[in-house]
Design an enzyme around this catalytic site. Structure first.
Site: not given
Ligand code: COA
Length: 344
Positions: A111, A268, A298
């Site tokens: 990215c 980004h 993204n």
């Molecule tokens: N829809 C509904 N629930 C979802 C889900 C979705 N698409 N994806 C995950 N969940 C659930 C998980 O299973 C988890 O459930 P649980 O508590 O019962 O186990 C809960 O939501 C929380 O999951 P978690 O992964 O801890 O969520 P989060 O708050 O960290 O959000 C992201 C997830 C991916 C949105 C976040 O971590 C993020 O944006 N990270 C950066 C990613 C990024 O930008 N990457 C590219 C960089 S170049």
């Protein structure tokens, strides 16, 4: 020597997959996705290659200005989803654009690829003395998404964006008796160049992702034939917010510029919450942060140039003259980088 961004272009086509449609494929819902990411829909490029996406964004950028294609000496194509290895996609793009002789190569910095490419172009333009360079980022991430994994498939999309750089101190040893050359010079000097962003500084870096927080294998990996994007969202979130602040601080300190002098940040487009955290921690008002991720998701190395192209469309250059724009990115590798631009 001054190097400027003088034109931008972007291109996104295909199926517009919104969150409601996604919720029919995996166990998710619009509210969860919007609240956690800010993303509402993304493009899924179906009948077009990554190279074609890139080519179309370049064509748009070239059409906005009046330049002699023979003076484009460098084409850098940033991608993690290229179509060919040999010739590199950059050669195919340059050939389709009608560029006859240029240094062409593909660059993979995930990215951060567009920012890395700007930094590399900046160095090469100076050391080899090119007049124009094209830096393009394009991705077809939809081909590398596990549509059963709700933690990743909601995040990514396809698209392309590009910038054209000009070396204003280019020394081409022009022979003024050559009529063709002379006509080109006159055309260049009278052409209206709406975008005039002087490249002041770049920062690039990386920290080895030993714990494999963000991976996407080659389709031909012999160790693991699963080529889907895999990510530890929490860890990447932490990396992005920490490094984003450092990029801004370092660029400002190095160049003795105050936050007040920055009129726009083009980050980004990974996640709205990351951008809000960066705005909060950096104490740079969220209004200055350009955000278009709700439409695209993204798009990896295409994200910053698509955002830049949109940001520049209605930008008031006149009243922001002398102020600064920062572009920044972070991603797999773990890579990161930033670019400081001055509005002329
Ligand atoms: N829809 C509904 N629930 C979802 C889900 C979705 N698409 N994806 C995950 N969940 C659930 C998980 O299973 C988890 O459930 P649980 O508590 O019962 O186990 C809960 O939501 C929380 O999951 P978690 O992964 O801890 O969520 P989060 O708050 O960290 O959000 C992201 C997830 C991916 C949105 C976040 O971590 C993020 O944006 N990270 C950066 C990613 C990024 O930008 N990457 C590219 C960089 S170049």
């Amino acid at each position: 020597m001054s190097i400027k961004i003088i034109s931008t272009g972007s291109y996104a086509v295909g199926k517009k997959l919104n969150n409601h449609m996604l919720s029919k494929i995996v166990d998710t819902n619009n509210q969860w996705i919007v609240e956690r990411t800010g993303i509402e829909s993304r493009y899924i490029a179906e009948d077009i290659t990554t190279e074609e996406l890139a080519y179309n964004s370049c064509k748009k950028a070239i059409e906005k200005i009046d330049i002699n294609l023979d003076e484009i000496g460098l084409v850098i194509f940033s991608t993690v989803t290229g179509d060919t290895s040999v010739p590199s996609s950059s050669f195919t793009i340059s050939g389709k654009l009608g560029i006859k002789n240029a240094v062409c190569f593909d660059l993979n910095a995930a990215c951060s690829g567009f920012i890395y490419s700007i930094a590399v172009a900046n160095s090469l333009i100076k050391s080899i003395n090119f007049k124009y360079a094209i830096v393009v980022g394009a991705e077809r991430l939809s081909k590398y998404i596990d549509w059963k994994d709700r933690s990743t498939c909601i995040l990514f999309g396809d698209g392309a964006g590009c910038a054209i750089l000009e070396n204003t101190c280019y020394n081409n040893n022009i022979n003024l008796t050559d009529n063709d050359n002379f006509i080109d010079i006159v055309k260049n000097s009278i052409s209206e160049k709406k975008i005039d962003l002087e490249l002041i500084d770049t920062i690039v870096g990386g920290k080895y992702d030993q714990k494999r927080y963000l991976t996407m294998n080659s389709k031909y990996s012999i160790e693991d034939d699963d080529y889907y994007i895999k990510m530890n969202g929490r860890q990447i979130y932490k990396f992005a917010t920490d490094i984003g602040i450092k990029i801004i601080d370092d660029l400002l300190k190095k160049n003795n510029i105050s936050k007040k002098e920055v009129c726009m940040i083009i980050p980004h487009q990974a996640n709205l919450r990351i951008i809000e955290t960066l705005a909060d921690k950096s104490e740079i008002n969220l209004e200055k942060w350009f955000v278009n991720l709700s439409k695209y998701g993204n798009t990896s190395s295409a994200s910053v140039p698509i955002a830049m192209d949109e940001a520049m469309r209605n930008f008031d250059f006149q009243s922001n003259k002398g102020r600064y724009v920062i572009m920044l990115a972070f991603g797999g590798g773990l890579s990161y980088g930033g670019v400081l631009l001055k509005i002329n």
